[in-house]
Each structure stands twice: as structure tokens, then as C-alpha cells.
Design a protein around this motif. Sequence first.
Motif, PDB file in Angstrom:
ATOM      1  N   PHE A 161       0.792  -1.052  -0.140  1.00 30.30           N
ATOM      2  CA  PHE A 161       0.028  -0.006   0.021  1.00 30.30           C
ATOM      3  C   PHE A 161       0.983   1.173   0.054  1.00 30.30           C
ATOM      4  O   PHE A 161       1.266   1.734   1.039  1.00 30.30           O
ATOM      5  CB  PHE A 161      -0.953   0.032   1.170  1.00 30.30           C
ATOM      6  CG  PHE A 161      -1.709  -1.194   1.352  1.00 30.30           C
ATOM      7  CD1 PHE A 161      -3.006  -0.930   0.637  1.00 30.30           C
ATOM      8  CD2 PHE A 161      -1.575  -2.459   1.939  1.00 30.30           C
ATOM      9  CE1 PHE A 161      -4.031  -2.076   0.669  1.00 30.30           C
ATOM     10  CE2 PHE A 161      -2.410  -3.208   1.919  1.00 30.30           C
ATOM     11  CZ  PHE A 161      -3.714  -3.408   1.308  1.00 30.30           C
ATOM     12  N   TYR A 162       1.036   1.862  -1.191  1.00 26.82           N
ATOM     13  CA  TYR A 162       2.001   2.771  -1.441  1.00 26.82           C
ATOM     14  C   TYR A 162       1.200   4.175  -1.230  1.00 26.82           C
ATOM     15  O   TYR A 162      -0.072   4.371  -1.446  1.00 26.82           O
ATOM     16  CB  TYR A 162       2.612   2.880  -2.517  1.00 26.82           C
ATOM     17  CG  TYR A 162       3.606   4.004  -3.045  1.00 26.82           C
ATOM     18  CD1 TYR A 162       4.679   4.348  -2.606  1.00 26.82           C
ATOM     19  CD2 TYR A 162       3.136   5.104  -4.030  1.00 26.82           C
ATOM     20  CE1 TYR A 162       5.723   5.227  -2.786  1.00 26.82           C
ATOM     21  CE2 TYR A 162       3.794   6.214  -4.277  1.00 26.82           C
ATOM     22  CZ  TYR A 162       5.243   6.444  -3.627  1.00 26.82           C
ATOM     23  OH  TYR A 162       5.780   7.317  -4.122  1.00 26.82           O
ATOM     24  N   THR A 163       1.829   5.329  -0.733  1.00 26.70           N
ATOM     25  CA  THR A 163       1.351   6.635  -0.450  1.00 26.70           C
ATOM     26  C   THR A 163       2.296   7.817  -1.084  1.00 26.70           C
ATOM     27  O   THR A 163       3.387   7.675  -0.683  1.00 26.70           O
ATOM     28  CB  THR A 163       0.921   6.792   0.914  1.00 26.70           C
ATOM     29  OG1 THR A 163       0.385   5.683   1.587  1.00 26.70           O
ATOM     30  CG2 THR A 163       0.145   8.318   1.066  1.00 26.70           C
ATOM     31  N   SER A 164       1.463   8.681  -1.754  1.00 30.71           N
ATOM     32  CA  SER A 164       2.138   9.938  -2.589  1.00 30.71           C
ATOM     33  C   SER A 164       1.887  10.999  -1.324  1.00 30.71           C
ATOM     34  O   SER A 164       0.997  11.050  -0.680  1.00 30.71           O
ATOM     35  CB  SER A 164       1.504  10.260  -3.578  1.00 30.71           C
ATOM     36  OG  SER A 164       1.891  11.606  -4.009  1.00 30.71           O
ATOM     37  N   GLY A 165       2.846  11.926  -1.419  1.00 30.18           N
ATOM     38  CA  GLY A 165       2.770  13.325  -0.580  1.00 30.18           C
ATOM     39  C   GLY A 165       1.717  14.054  -0.638  1.00 30.18           C
ATOM     40  O   GLY A 165       1.542  14.889  -0.009  1.00 30.18           O
ATOM     41  N   ARG A 166       0.778  13.771  -1.592  1.00 25.67           N
ATOM     42  CA  ARG A 166      -0.079  14.753  -1.965  1.00 25.67           C
ATOM     43  C   ARG A 166      -1.447  14.213  -1.017  1.00 25.67           C
ATOM     44  O   ARG A 166      -2.554  15.114  -1.064  1.00 25.67           O
ATOM     45  CB  ARG A 166      -0.672  15.000  -3.390  1.00 25.67           C
ATOM     46  CG  ARG A 166      -1.333  13.743  -4.122  1.00 25.67           C
ATOM     47  CD  ARG A 166      -1.779  14.065  -5.686  1.00 25.67           C
ATOM     48  NE  ARG A 166      -3.040  15.097  -5.594  1.00 25.67           N
ATOM     49  CZ  ARG A 166      -4.065  14.653  -5.057  1.00 25.67           C
ATOM     50  NH1 ARG A 166      -4.384  13.506  -4.876  1.00 25.67           N
ATOM     51  NH2 ARG A 166      -5.210  15.617  -5.158  1.00 25.67           N
ATOM     52  N   THR A 167      -1.416  13.007  -0.744  1.00 28.53           N
ATOM     53  CA  THR A 167      -2.668  12.860  -0.035  1.00 28.53           C
ATOM     54  C   THR A 167      -3.058  13.460   1.355  1.00 28.53           C
ATOM     55  O   THR A 167      -1.882  13.772   1.997  1.00 28.53           O
ATOM     56  CB  THR A 167      -2.374  11.143   0.262  1.00 28.53           C
ATOM     57  OG1 THR A 167      -1.966  10.472  -0.840  1.00 28.53           O
ATOM     58  CG2 THR A 167      -3.561  10.482   0.999  1.00 28.53           C
ATOM     59  N   SER A 168      -4.050  13.808   1.567  1.00 28.85           N
ATOM     60  CA  SER A 168      -4.584  14.625   2.621  1.00 28.85           C
ATOM     61  C   SER A 168      -4.267  14.038   3.957  1.00 28.85           C
ATOM     62  O   SER A 168      -4.339  12.770   3.830  1.00 28.85           O
ATOM     63  CB  SER A 168      -6.169  15.040   2.680  1.00 28.85           C
ATOM     64  OG  SER A 168      -6.953  13.919   2.676  1.00 28.85           O
ATOM     65  N   ASN A 169      -4.308  14.562   5.024  1.00 28.07           N
ATOM     66  CA  ASN A 169      -4.140  13.998   6.488  1.00 28.07           C
ATOM     67  C   ASN A 169      -5.416  12.957   6.596  1.00 28.07           C
ATOM     68  O   ASN A 169      -5.330  11.637   7.083  1.00 28.07           O
ATOM     69  CB  ASN A 169      -4.434  14.915   7.354  1.00 28.07           C
ATOM     70  CG  ASN A 169      -3.072  15.759   7.685  1.00 28.07           C
ATOM     71  OD1 ASN A 169      -2.000  15.109   7.373  1.00 28.07           O
ATOM     72  ND2 ASN A 169      -3.237  16.765   8.115  1.00 28.07           N
ATOM     73  N   GLU A 170      -6.583  13.243   6.076  1.00 31.69           N
ATOM     74  CA  GLU A 170      -7.970  12.401   6.374  1.00 31.69           C
ATOM     75  C   GLU A 170      -7.842  11.048   5.569  1.00 31.69           C
ATOM     76  O   GLU A 170      -8.144  10.060   6.169  1.00 31.69           O
ATOM     77  CB  GLU A 170      -9.015  13.212   6.085  1.00 31.69           C
ATOM     78  CG  GLU A 170      -9.589  14.322   6.999  1.00 31.69           C
ATOM     79  CD  GLU A 170      -8.486  15.791   6.804  1.00 31.69           C
ATOM     80  OE1 GLU A 170      -8.560  16.529   7.827  1.00 31.69           O
ATOM     81  OE2 GLU A 170      -7.770  15.601   6.034  1.00 31.69           O
ATOM     82  N   ALA A 171      -7.488  11.231   4.263  1.00 32.67           N
ATOM     83  CA  ALA A 171      -7.413   9.916   3.435  1.00 32.67           C
ATOM     84  C   ALA A 171      -6.096   9.170   4.032  1.00 32.67           C
ATOM     85  O   ALA A 171      -6.240   7.910   3.868  1.00 32.67           O
ATOM     86  CB  ALA A 171      -6.857  10.591   1.997  1.00 32.67           C
ATOM     87  N   ALA A 172      -5.089   9.933   4.330  1.00 30.68           N
ATOM     88  CA  ALA A 172      -3.801   9.011   4.878  1.00 30.68           C
ATOM     89  C   ALA A 172      -4.164   8.262   5.981  1.00 30.68           C
ATOM     90  O   ALA A 172      -3.777   7.125   6.260  1.00 30.68           O
ATOM     91  CB  ALA A 172      -2.758   9.904   5.188  1.00 30.68           C
ATOM     92  N   PHE A 173      -4.956   8.673   6.814  1.00 26.53           N
ATOM     93  CA  PHE A 173      -5.381   8.037   8.303  1.00 26.53           C
ATOM     94  C   PHE A 173      -6.312   6.896   7.919  1.00 26.53           C
ATOM     95  O   PHE A 173      -5.996   5.804   8.452  1.00 26.53           O
ATOM     96  CB  PHE A 173      -6.060   9.024   9.376  1.00 26.53           C
ATOM     97  CG  PHE A 173      -6.446   8.441  10.369  1.00 26.53           C
ATOM     98  CD1 PHE A 173      -5.234   8.395  11.333  1.00 26.53           C
ATOM     99  CD2 PHE A 173      -7.384   7.846  10.856  1.00 26.53           C
ATOM    100  CE1 PHE A 173      -5.422   7.903  12.830  1.00 26.53           C
ATOM    101  CE2 PHE A 173      -7.624   7.181  11.937  1.00 26.53           C
ATOM    102  CZ  PHE A 173      -6.772   7.252  12.987  1.00 26.53           C
ATOM    103  N   ALA A 174      -7.246   7.251   7.183  1.00 29.11           N
ATOM    104  CA  ALA A 174      -8.281   6.074   6.773  1.00 29.11           C
ATOM    105  C   ALA A 174      -7.282   5.009   6.091  1.00 29.11           C
ATOM    106  O   ALA A 174      -7.589   3.895   5.943  1.00 29.11           O
ATOM    107  CB  ALA A 174      -9.240   6.817   5.742  1.00 29.11           C
ATOM    108  N   TYR A 175      -6.491   5.289   5.012  1.00 32.62           N
ATOM    109  CA  TYR A 175      -5.818   4.526   4.269  1.00 32.62           C
ATOM    110  C   TYR A 175      -4.713   3.560   5.280  1.00 32.62           C
ATOM    111  O   TYR A 175      -4.724   2.459   5.000  1.00 32.62           O
ATOM    112  CB  TYR A 175      -4.842   5.324   3.295  1.00 32.62           C
ATOM    113  CG  TYR A 175      -3.932   4.498   2.200  1.00 32.62           C
ATOM    114  CD1 TYR A 175      -4.934   3.447   1.592  1.00 32.62           C
ATOM    115  CD2 TYR A 175      -2.949   4.710   1.932  1.00 32.62           C
ATOM    116  CE1 TYR A 175      -4.152   2.777   0.540  1.00 32.62           C
ATOM    117  CE2 TYR A 175      -2.208   4.031   0.702  1.00 32.62           C
ATOM    118  CZ  TYR A 175      -2.850   2.985   0.197  1.00 32.62           C
ATOM    119  OH  TYR A 175      -2.320   2.458  -0.854  1.00 32.62           O
ATOM    120  N   GLN A 176      -4.136   4.137   6.179  1.00 32.89           N
ATOM    121  CA  GLN A 176      -3.340   3.540   7.215  1.00 32.89           C
ATOM    122  C   GLN A 176      -4.049   2.322   7.959  1.00 32.89           C
ATOM    123  O   GLN A 176      -3.861   1.222   8.406  1.00 32.89           O
ATOM    124  CB  GLN A 176      -2.229   4.162   7.856  1.00 32.89           C
ATOM    125  CG  GLN A 176      -2.872   5.096   8.988  1.00 32.89           C
ATOM    126  CD  GLN A 176      -3.430   4.420  10.148  1.00 32.89           C
ATOM    127  OE1 GLN A 176      -2.829   3.508  10.590  1.00 32.89           O
ATOM    128  NE2 GLN A 176      -4.558   4.963  10.582  1.00 32.89           N
TER     129      GLN A 176
END
Length: 764
Positions: A161-176
Motif C-alpha cells: 500500500f503505497y502513498t504519495s505526499g499529496r494525499t490529505s491527512n484524512e485520506a492518509a489516516f483512513a488508508y493506514q
Amino acid sequence: MTRKAPADDSDDADLEVSKPKTWAAGVPGVTAALRHSYAQMGVRRTALTLLRVNQKQGFDCPGCAWPEGDHRHAAEFCENGAKAVAEEATARRVTREFFAEHGVEELAGRSDHWLGQQGRLTEPMVKRAGSGHYEPVTWDEAFGLLASELNALDSPDEAVFYTSGRTSNEAAFAYQLFARAFGTNNMPDCSNMCHESSGSALTETIGIGKGSVLLEDLYRADLVFVVGQNPGTNHPRMLSALERAKEEGARVIAVNPLPEAGLMRFKNPQRASGMAGRGTVLADRFLQIRLNGDLALFQALNRMLLESDAPGALDREFLDAHAHGFAAFREHALGLDWDDVLEATGLTREEITATLGDVLAAERIVVCWAMGLTQHRNSVPTIREIVNFLLLRGNIGRPGAGVCPVRGHSNVQGDRTMGIWERPKPAFLDALAAEFGFEPPREHGLDTVEAIRAMRDGRAKVFLGMGGNFVRATPDSAVTEAALRGCRLTAQVSTKLNRSHAVTGEVALILPTLGRTERDVRETGPQIVSVEDSMGMVHASRGRLAPASRHLLSEVAIVCRLARAALPGSGIGWEAMERDYDVIRDHVSRVVPGFEGFNARLREPGGFTLPHAPRDERRFPTATGKANLTVNELEVLRVPEGRLLLQTIRSHDQYNTTVYGLDDRYRGIKAGRRVVLVNPADLARLGITDGATVDLVSEWPDRAERRAPAFRAVSYPTAPGCAAAYFPETNVLVPLDSTAEISNTPTSKSVVVRLEPASGGPGA
């Protein structure tokens, strides 16, 4: 006034080279920003959009992470910020008809520039097994396909599950949260390839892996080092901050192998004097250091501080109260060999002594750096040595002083704060377990390099990319592409077309998402998201444009719907989080320290500042309870005869892997990208004429062939023995196994290469 997407791809046939510029921005910067914006958005959309960039009630620029400060100009954006916004808010569209016309194999042969110029993705697409084309797919079927592949894995650790630095805090928290509920910590991110070295070094030495300064500290500093960084292209609004620091009395020292126009002279387009006058000289001293010489430079300065009898050379009161390891550090530093220093840095002893004079005359010092420091084998020791330098004179934990790693992508720091990390701390996992009632995995996951190895070796079989362009951001391009092609399924959450959509697994999905500029309206009303800038400031972002297509979903919605499909019995309130992002922020407020009262504080104008113990209270949460002085061995990087040390760089028409255009205005490059910048003395020594076409061939102990063909050799005033060329074209030269100690970051700034007569390939 918008222009259609280019039908034909570009090459370097019209490449022109002229003298590099000696100043940045001014009228040409404004003209370039508007020209690009008009071509992508038109006049009216340009005005509506750019005037909302980085405003307190507007949206955060999708480009760099430089902070805004409390006072905002009406035009609070730079040239490259305008380009980033225009690329996202473009009127161009990529439709199902486009994919019917252009197969995956054809797209794989297109340039990064051509792919990006086609416009916004408009609906979910699938490339089915055995097919050479993408075709439309419903969202429900797309989530079903991905969920089915995930649940068919033998182990959750076979997913990445890779993440780019444009992802918002809300999306990042849900993603992790989704990845850990699924059962893995395999969460590589773009930070693994940029500032992982900074985080590793700072966590060990001061107890927190972030910078310790706020914007106001730059204005209060007496001396600012800008090391391994080109702010004129990569963080242009930083030039305004340096200009103000100069006006407040600071001196600026630039340390870099390349002379960069933005640090020579800045013509501030917000001022009449910048548009019509001579502008401001920013760098009072330019140290043209050899690649990989920064550790030696700061060790030399530290030895000279220890030997100095000048009043205040050392802050002994601070060292006694707050520092650990001084005796061992002192013994090692005093044994430094000056011959090694001069060889490693390429500087003279007189230049270093003069720099010491600047240091001794300054009470408050800030050291800024970027990837010119973080992408070497010894990057972590280098940054630890910079911390040593600051600690010796008490320059951490007081106004106007501290460490300032300048992050690249707009929310790369926030994503890490939200838990996007393959090596989460136990306290974070404990809080996650308490909040959501499940036991998250404790075993460390895969970082970016490890994930590529796992896909290459068949140990990882499903790849999901949350934004970014993984194929072009990573090292050893041939190895990375083969690794992804070996996956059962690859899926990309994206706004624009890029090469990662053309290098696929057996089955591939394109999941198109809303951009930062666009309205995100859910059942409960318009939503806001948040980002964290490079200095730990958290603020809201509100998109205002209508979505590029009615078929787009937000990043949050994509994560939550996928989670519901893949984990139907998880007991986690995915639907509530998708419906109202305040629900996510309430969860964050109970899991992530510093986010108490998140929803209320986010709605305050300008947002809020996260706590930082070393900065706020001179408290260092390290293993020793103090700031740690460290011993760092100096190994001079010696290049074999007939070879050069190459660094990969961005052009001015580029942000990360996104190529806006084919010019690098400040370096005198026009209408092309396949150039290698080489010192004229090195060209003469190697018997290569200026303008000759050469192949770049990297050298590594595995003796594998890594060749970037058909580059024009350009005589350029880089440091002797050093060369530079643009990424992602030269990522092919960076061996997967050539990484920084501790951080495992690819060593893209110190690649040993030889130049050979061109053998064929692009432009040959």
C-alpha cells in the motif's frame, strides 16, 4: 485560450543551450506562470483558481510543502505552484475513447511530458488479464476486483500500500487504518525516497523526526545555511522568506555543487523593485562543494569551533544541561584529517575558515537542506553532523535557530504523522487498537526499496498506489518495472495519466480521484481536508472548482468503499467516515498526539501548530533524554579515473515526476531534457566535446548494465568531478541496492557514471 493536448510526442530535436541565468523570478516568472495557466485552464478559470491558492479560505497548493505564514498576499503562489494548479485544474480530459485508441504498450512508449499533458482522468478503468487496453469499469466492480485479489492472497503481507505526499491527512489516516485492519504494515511512501534520512537522523539526535523551526525563526536568524537545495525551482516561495531574513539582518550561505540562479539574486514579483529593479542578492557566500562533501564540511566547522578561543564559540551551559555524548564527539572531531576534508569537499581551507567567521559572528543559526543531502550513502551521518554543529552553540530550542529539512510534496510530512509508515511506533499502534478495537500488526513492513524487491521476487503480488507515479519516482527503472509487471494486480488512485498506468500487473485498475482544487460534497455537505506543511503547521484545504467528471470519487471515499468491500465484518465505521470527514478527525484527535480538538482547531484561520518538544521547551525525547552528539566516520567518496559523480535533479519545468514543459530556464536549457551538465575541465579531460551525444552508464558491484542513452553533454559550471542530469530519465542509473545507511533511501545524488559515445536510443 486553452490549448488542446499534444497529439505528437516530443524529442530533443529542437534542444537549445544558452548561458545559465544569474537571477530568478521577476517578469519572466510571472509570464511563464500565466502562459502555462492560460494554456491549461483559460483566462477565467485561471483567475478563479490562482487567487484561492494557499489562502486561509482556499485550497492548499498541490506542489511543495513550504509554509504560508499568517499574512497572505493576494497572489500567494509561485511560478511552479501555478503550474501544479494548472495541471490539476486543466480543461483537458482523458476519456474512454482515449484508452480505446491508445493501448497500454503504446502508452508505455510515450514520454512523461506527453502522458501528463493529456488531461484529467474521468472514470474508473480496468485492464483485464490478457488485454492490451483499458476499458471502463463501474466503481463497484473495481472495488470488487481489488477486494477479491486482496482476500485471495496467502498473507496480508503480499500486498503493498503505497502513498504519495499529496494525499490529505484524512485520506492518509483512513488508508493506514485500512491497511492495518487488513493485516499489514507494508506502507512504503514517497518519504522513503526523499527525507527518510532526515527523519532517521533527527529522531536519533533530538527525539523527533521533523524540523525545529517556524517561518518566524528564519526572520530572526543571524545566519541561514541553504545546503543541497535549489529553492528557486523546488520551493520558490522560500526565496521570499530568505529575502525577508536578509532584510532583518541575516547572512545566507549556499552550499551546493551547482550555482543556482535563485540563490544568486531574487527579483520578487510581489514587489515593484523585483519586477523592475535589480532584486536582492540572497547568498552572501557560495560554497561550491563536491557531491557528498557536506559531512566533511560540517565536521571541519565543528573541529574549528572546538579549537576556537573566540568568546561564545561553544555554548557550554547548553551542552552541560541538554547534550549527551560530548566527550566522545570531541575526541573524534579533533582527529579529523584536513587532507580528507579538502579532498571530500573540493573547497579550500580559506573558504572553510571564512565560513567559520560567519558562524562565530552569528548568535542564531538555521540550517536548511533538501535532497542534495538526503540521497547519499552517508546521508544520516551527514545530517547528524549538522545537528552536532547546531548543538555546539545551543542553536536548537531557541528563537531564530534550528534544523530545517525542507520537504518536497505538499503533505508528505502530514502523511507520516497520520501513520503512513512501515515501522510504526508501538504507542501509535496501541492508540489505534484502543480506538478501533482490533489488534494491528506489530511486525515492521516494507519500505519502498524493500517493496520493489518483494514484488521482484514474487513475495508481493498486489500493489495499490494512493497517488503519485511509483514507476518514475523509484530507482533502477528496469528492475522496478519488471517487479510491477510481475504482480497479479496493480491499482493506481490518480488525477492524471502517468507511466505507472502503462507499467502494470496482469490486471490493472485506474481509480480516478478528486484533485485538491475541486469541491468535495458528501451527504453531510461540503467537506474540507487538512495538510501539514514542512514546519509542522496544520491547516484546512477547501476545493472550489466543479469536479473534472461526475464519476470521480475523493481519496477518502475510495479508501472507505474499498475497505467495506474487502473487510465487510471489520466493525470499523467506514461509511460514517466517508459521509463526514469530521468523523475521521475525531478519531485522529484520540490517536495522534498534538491533534486534540482537531475539528475545532482546524477551522481557526490559518490552522494550528503541532507541538515540538525540542523547539517549544528544549526537551529532547531521545533514548538518553538529551540531545545526542554523535560520532560520524568520514569516508571520502573517491571516483575511479575517467568517471564522474552524478546527481539527479529537477528541471524548472518539473515538479517531482510531473514534467510541465521541456525548458529549464534558469540553467539555459530549452526544448529538451536529455542533457548531462559537466564541468568544462572534465569534458576536456574525458575527451568529450561540448554538445556531443553520449550514453550515461552507471557502475555498481553487480556489474549489471544500467544505461541512459543519448544525452547531450553540456559544458556547465558544476563542481569539478561532478555531473547532473534530470530525473526520472536517469533513475535507470540508480541501483536498487545502492541506498543510504539506516534510512534505506536510494542514493540518487551520488551515482558513479562513465560517459560513452552514444549507442542509440532517444535522440541518437
